[in-house]
Design an enzyme around this catalytic site. Structure first.
Site, mmCIF file in Angstrom:
data_model
loop_
_atom_site.group_PDB
_atom_site.id
_atom_site.type_symbol
_atom_site.label_atom_id
_atom_site.label_comp_id
_atom_site.label_asym_id
_atom_site.label_seq_id
_atom_site.Cartn_x
_atom_site.Cartn_y
_atom_site.Cartn_z
ATOM 1 N NE ARG A 1 5.916 -0.548 -8.395
ATOM 2 C CZ ARG A 1 5.418 -1.974 -8.830
ATOM 3 N NH1 ARG A 1 4.720 -2.099 -9.721
ATOM 4 N NH2 ARG A 1 5.687 -2.826 -7.625
ATOM 5 C CB SER B 1 10.456 -2.680 -4.019
ATOM 6 O OG SER B 1 9.557 -3.692 -4.094
ATOM 7 C CD GLU C 1 8.668 0.927 -6.407
ATOM 8 O OE1 GLU C 1 8.750 -0.372 -6.729
ATOM 9 O OE2 GLU C 1 7.901 1.345 -5.254
HETATM 10 P P1 FAD Z 1 3.971 9.494 -1.201
HETATM 11 O O1 FAD Z 1 5.063 8.621 -0.842
HETATM 12 O O2 FAD Z 1 3.294 10.492 -0.190
HETATM 13 O O3 FAD Z 1 4.309 10.030 -2.550
HETATM 14 C C1 FAD Z 1 4.932 9.555 -3.611
HETATM 15 C C2 FAD Z 1 5.294 10.516 -4.779
HETATM 16 O O4 FAD Z 1 3.941 10.758 -5.487
HETATM 17 C C3 FAD Z 1 5.904 11.776 -4.574
HETATM 18 O O5 FAD Z 1 6.631 12.125 -5.719
HETATM 19 C C4 FAD Z 1 4.699 12.695 -4.043
HETATM 20 O O6 FAD Z 1 5.153 14.066 -4.508
HETATM 21 C C5 FAD Z 1 3.671 12.292 -5.131
HETATM 22 N N1 FAD Z 1 2.430 12.629 -4.946
HETATM 23 C C6 FAD Z 1 1.635 12.052 -3.804
HETATM 24 N N2 FAD Z 1 0.440 12.728 -3.780
HETATM 25 C C7 FAD Z 1 0.288 13.394 -4.824
HETATM 26 C C8 FAD Z 1 -0.770 14.006 -5.345
HETATM 27 N N3 FAD Z 1 -2.139 13.931 -4.916
HETATM 28 N N4 FAD Z 1 -0.476 14.878 -6.515
HETATM 29 C C9 FAD Z 1 0.524 14.951 -6.988
HETATM 30 N N5 FAD Z 1 1.592 14.053 -6.762
HETATM 31 C C10 FAD Z 1 1.487 13.505 -5.603
HETATM 32 N N6 FAD Z 1 4.017 0.075 -4.415
HETATM 33 C C11 FAD Z 1 3.732 -0.917 -5.111
HETATM 34 O O7 FAD Z 1 3.620 -0.471 -6.212
HETATM 35 N N7 FAD Z 1 3.288 -2.235 -4.911
HETATM 36 C C12 FAD Z 1 3.579 -2.869 -3.707
HETATM 37 O O8 FAD Z 1 3.314 -3.862 -3.621
HETATM 38 C C13 FAD Z 1 4.007 -1.719 -2.775
HETATM 39 N N8 FAD Z 1 4.251 -2.368 -1.530
HETATM 40 C C14 FAD Z 1 4.469 -1.547 -0.541
HETATM 41 C C15 FAD Z 1 4.887 -2.097 0.738
HETATM 42 C C16 FAD Z 1 5.230 -1.164 1.998
HETATM 43 C C17 FAD Z 1 5.462 -2.081 3.171
HETATM 44 C C18 FAD Z 1 5.511 0.203 1.575
HETATM 45 C C19 FAD Z 1 5.820 0.877 2.789
HETATM 46 C C20 FAD Z 1 5.556 0.675 0.285
HETATM 47 C C21 FAD Z 1 4.873 -0.167 -0.762
HETATM 48 N N9 FAD Z 1 4.752 0.393 -1.873
HETATM 49 C C22 FAD Z 1 4.142 -0.469 -3.120
HETATM 50 C C23 FAD Z 1 5.096 1.621 -2.186
HETATM 51 C C24 FAD Z 1 3.965 2.773 -1.932
HETATM 52 O O9 FAD Z 1 3.142 2.162 -1.183
HETATM 53 C C25 FAD Z 1 3.424 3.241 -3.164
HETATM 54 O O10 FAD Z 1 4.194 3.972 -4.243
HETATM 55 C C26 FAD Z 1 2.134 4.292 -2.813
HETATM 56 O O11 FAD Z 1 1.362 4.624 -3.949
HETATM 57 C C27 FAD Z 1 2.768 5.574 -2.296
HETATM 58 O O12 FAD Z 1 1.692 6.334 -1.811
HETATM 59 P P2 FAD Z 1 1.854 7.737 -0.865
HETATM 60 O O13 FAD Z 1 0.716 8.382 -0.630
HETATM 61 O O14 FAD Z 1 2.429 7.090 0.501
HETATM 62 O O15 FAD Z 1 2.849 8.625 -1.601
HETATM 63 N N1 EPU Z 2 13.782 -12.949 -4.145
HETATM 64 C C1 EPU Z 2 15.228 -13.208 -3.751
HETATM 65 N N2 EPU Z 2 15.381 -12.906 -2.568
HETATM 66 C C2 EPU Z 2 14.301 -12.179 -1.625
HETATM 67 C C3 EPU Z 2 13.280 -11.811 -2.008
HETATM 68 C C4 EPU Z 2 12.939 -12.299 -3.405
HETATM 69 O O1 EPU Z 2 15.948 -13.622 -4.476
HETATM 70 O O2 EPU Z 2 15.026 -11.705 -0.591
HETATM 71 C C5 EPU Z 2 13.436 -13.327 -5.454
HETATM 72 C C6 EPU Z 2 12.801 -14.734 -5.606
HETATM 73 O O3 EPU Z 2 13.150 -15.245 -6.649
HETATM 74 C C7 EPU Z 2 11.190 -14.092 -5.991
HETATM 75 C C8 EPU Z 2 11.621 -12.909 -6.825
HETATM 76 O O4 EPU Z 2 12.627 -12.486 -6.208
HETATM 77 O O5 EPU Z 2 10.474 -15.036 -6.603
HETATM 78 C C9 EPU Z 2 10.426 -11.945 -6.460
HETATM 79 O O6 EPU Z 2 10.160 -11.557 -5.345
HETATM 80 P P1 EPU Z 2 8.726 -11.101 -4.993
HETATM 81 O O7 EPU Z 2 7.459 -11.721 -5.436
HETATM 82 O O8 EPU Z 2 8.767 -10.692 -3.583
HETATM 83 O O9 EPU Z 2 8.570 -9.610 -5.813
HETATM 84 P P2 EPU Z 2 9.356 -8.571 -6.075
HETATM 85 O O10 EPU Z 2 9.892 -8.344 -7.401
HETATM 86 O O11 EPU Z 2 10.606 -8.561 -5.121
HETATM 87 C C10 EPU Z 2 7.653 -6.944 -6.819
HETATM 88 C C11 EPU Z 2 7.174 -5.465 -6.598
HETATM 89 C C12 EPU Z 2 6.494 -5.406 -5.159
HETATM 90 C C13 EPU Z 2 5.273 -6.310 -5.306
HETATM 91 C C14 EPU Z 2 5.702 -7.545 -5.389
HETATM 92 C C15 EPU Z 2 4.543 -8.561 -5.607
HETATM 93 C C16 EPU Z 2 8.949 -4.150 -7.676
HETATM 94 C C17 EPU Z 2 9.854 -3.077 -7.500
HETATM 95 N N3 EPU Z 2 8.257 -4.808 -6.580
HETATM 96 O O12 EPU Z 2 8.511 -7.267 -5.822
HETATM 97 O O13 EPU Z 2 6.078 -3.976 -4.854
HETATM 98 O O14 EPU Z 2 4.681 -6.156 -3.990
HETATM 99 O O15 EPU Z 2 6.207 -7.807 -6.702
HETATM 100 O O16 EPU Z 2 3.951 -8.415 -6.845
HETATM 101 O O17 EPU Z 2 8.332 -4.295 -8.860
HETATM 102 C C18 EPU Z 2 6.874 -1.786 -4.062
HETATM 103 O O18 EPU Z 2 6.726 -1.414 -5.383
HETATM 104 O O19 EPU Z 2 7.183 -1.195 -3.349
HETATM 105 C C19 EPU Z 2 6.619 -3.276 -3.723
HETATM 106 C C20 EPU Z 2 6.545 -3.909 -2.679
#
Ligand code: FAD
Ligand code: EPU
Length: 340
Positions: free
Chosen positions: A164, A238, A334
């Site tokens: 990240r 997250s 994050e």
């Molecule tokens: P924004 O929130 O609009 O911006 C994020 C940052 O990037 C800000 O600092 C902004 O200024 C900057 N920025 C945006 N666009 C530009 C640009 N073109 N140039 C320069 N700076 C810019 N993330 C994961 O890594 N893994 C996951 O599994 C994951 N699951 C998610 C699930 C849910 C339900 C939600 C709501 C979020 C999740 N995220 C996850 C987080 C998020 O989706 C990502 O970080 C995504 O890349 C953010 O994109 P955005 O366009 O919404 O960014």
């Molecule tokens: N767990 C708990 N309680 C909960 C949920 C999870 O104890 O309520 C524990 C379990 O042991 C589980 C472990 O946490 O095995 C990991 O959980 P999960 O697989 O859901 O992954 P995570 O670490 O919580 C990360 C990323 C997610 C990404 C998933 C899948 C970060 C900060 N988050 O979550 O990314 O989707 O792995 O790869 O690294 C995001 O960045 O916004 C995001 C959703």
């Protein structure tokens, strides 16, 4: 370019925080960026680029300029029997790009299906899920250097990608607007299904030789089951990063909490599960007013309706404090916290 004044950002952040911004402008191409940075508005106020707003928390109104990235379009840069290099506009929705790739037989991104947000932010945040990070497929990032007033291409090797993390969150923070990103995708199936949840799902459905499309579908199904739909329950995924710690910290923490999940990384470092620690401190499902912790996943803070940014921020601080107290581990957000 049309600059809007004093508008609500509720529809522009997935937390659904109803805050106001002083000025709001959409950019649709690289020329718009040049025009914008020749105008007074960028000289006279602080600004922030926004994609879909799925990784931000607005703590109160924003007394500056939001630049909404709506730069769209795809270009094929190179294509041969083995791979393709595709350029995507930074304002394209990430999941649309993943779907387009998989539907055309280009593999690699399927583990990252259904992540909200735009292509530009994916390259900043180095999004990751289910065993894959976007930097594994990136070729280069193109955009506007705000200090130098020039467009630049930054190749992957110089993006300093980590968990990240990237150069865009450090040296180039607030100094670079990404307008397009190039990805190298394989034309032959490359599959990665080492993540526990995917392995379990394939076992359940007796899938022994999964294709990239099987992975794409599995990831969508797991995410739909596990994560809240932000359109119904505001959230930013997250809220905290999973802490990366040294062997010494692991030895100490394991002696007190033998069940704590630990994920070995490279360089003798270890990842701890923030979700597990938050659950163990009793926060899972907690709610104060409309701010809460998702009942099915402890790492996701949610807005049950009309929570303010301040109330979600305060909840996050309370969670950090109790995790520190119980585990002596510092949680780092994050999500980008935006305040004046
Ligand atoms: P924004 O929130 O609009 O911006 C994020 C940052 O990037 C800000 O600092 C902004 O200024 C900057 N920025 C945006 N666009 C530009 C640009 N073109 N140039 C320069 N700076 C810019 N993330 C994961 O890594 N893994 C996951 O599994 C994951 N699951 C998610 C699930 C849910 C339900 C939600 C709501 C979020 C999740 N995220 C996850 C987080 C998020 O989706 C990502 O970080 C995504 O890349 C953010 O994109 P955005 O366009 O919404 O960014
Ligand atoms: N767990 C708990 N309680 C909960 C949920 C999870 O104890 O309520 C524990 C379990 O042991 C589980 C472990 O946490 O095995 C990991 O959980 P999960 O697989 O859901 O992954 P995570 O670490 O919580 C990360 C990323 C997610 C990404 C998933 C899948 C970060 C900060 N988050 O979550 O990314 O989707 O792995 O790869 O690294 C995001 O960045 O916004 C995001 C959703």
């Amino acid at each position: 370019m049309n600059i809007l004044n004093n508008i609500s950002l509720k529809a522009n952040n997935t937390f659904g925080i109803d805050c106001k911004v002083k000025n709001f402008v959409s950019i649709r191409n690289e020329k718009d960026i040049k025009v914008l940075y020749k105008s007074d508005i960028t000289l006279n106020s602080k600004s922030i680029i926004l994609g879909e707003g799925s990784n931000v928390l607005f703590v109160g109104d924003f007394d500056g300029l939001v630049i909404h990235n709506e730069i769209k379009g795809y270009n094929i840069i190179e294509s041969n029997n083995d791979f393709i290099i595709i350029e995507a506009g930074a304002g394209e929705k990430w999941h649309d790009f993943v779907s387009l790739s998989i539907n055309n037989g280009y593999s690699g991104l399927e583990n990252l299906a259904l992540i909200p947000g735009t292509v530009g932010s994916a390259a900043i945040q180095n999004i990751g899920a289910y065993g894959v990070e976007q930097n594994e497929f990136i070729d280069s990032v193109y955009g506007f250097n705000i200090e130098k007033h020039i467009f630049q291409r930054i190749y992957k090797i110089n993006c300093n990608y980590g968990y990240r993390d990237s150069i865009f969150k450090n040296e180039l923070k607030d100094k670079f607007i990404i307008s397009s990103v190039r990805y190298t995708l394989s034309k032959s199936p490359v599959v990665n299904y080492n993540y526990k949840d995917i392995i379990n799902l394939f076992k359940e459905f007796n899938i022994t030789n999964p294709t990239p499309i099987d992975i794409f579908k599995a990831v969508i199904s797991i995410r739909n089951e596990k994560l809240p739909d932000w359109r119904q329950l505001g959230n930013s995924g997250s809220f905290f990063k999973n802490p990366i710690v040294s062997k010494k910290v692991i030895v100490d923490i394991k002696s007190k909490f033998p069940d704590i999940p630990v994920f070995p990384q490279t360089n003798n470092l270890f990842k701890l599960s923030a979700a597990w620690m938050i659950e163990q401190t009793g926060w899972k499902g907690f709610r104060v007013g409309d701010a809460g912790v998702y009942e099915k996943h402890a790492l996701i803070l949610v807005n049950h309706g009309n929570a303010s940014g301040e109330s979600i921020f305060q909840l996050s601080m309370d969670i950090r404090k109790s995790v520190k107290l119980k585990f002596n581990v510092e949680l780092e957000p994050e999500v980008l916290i935006i305040s004046n």
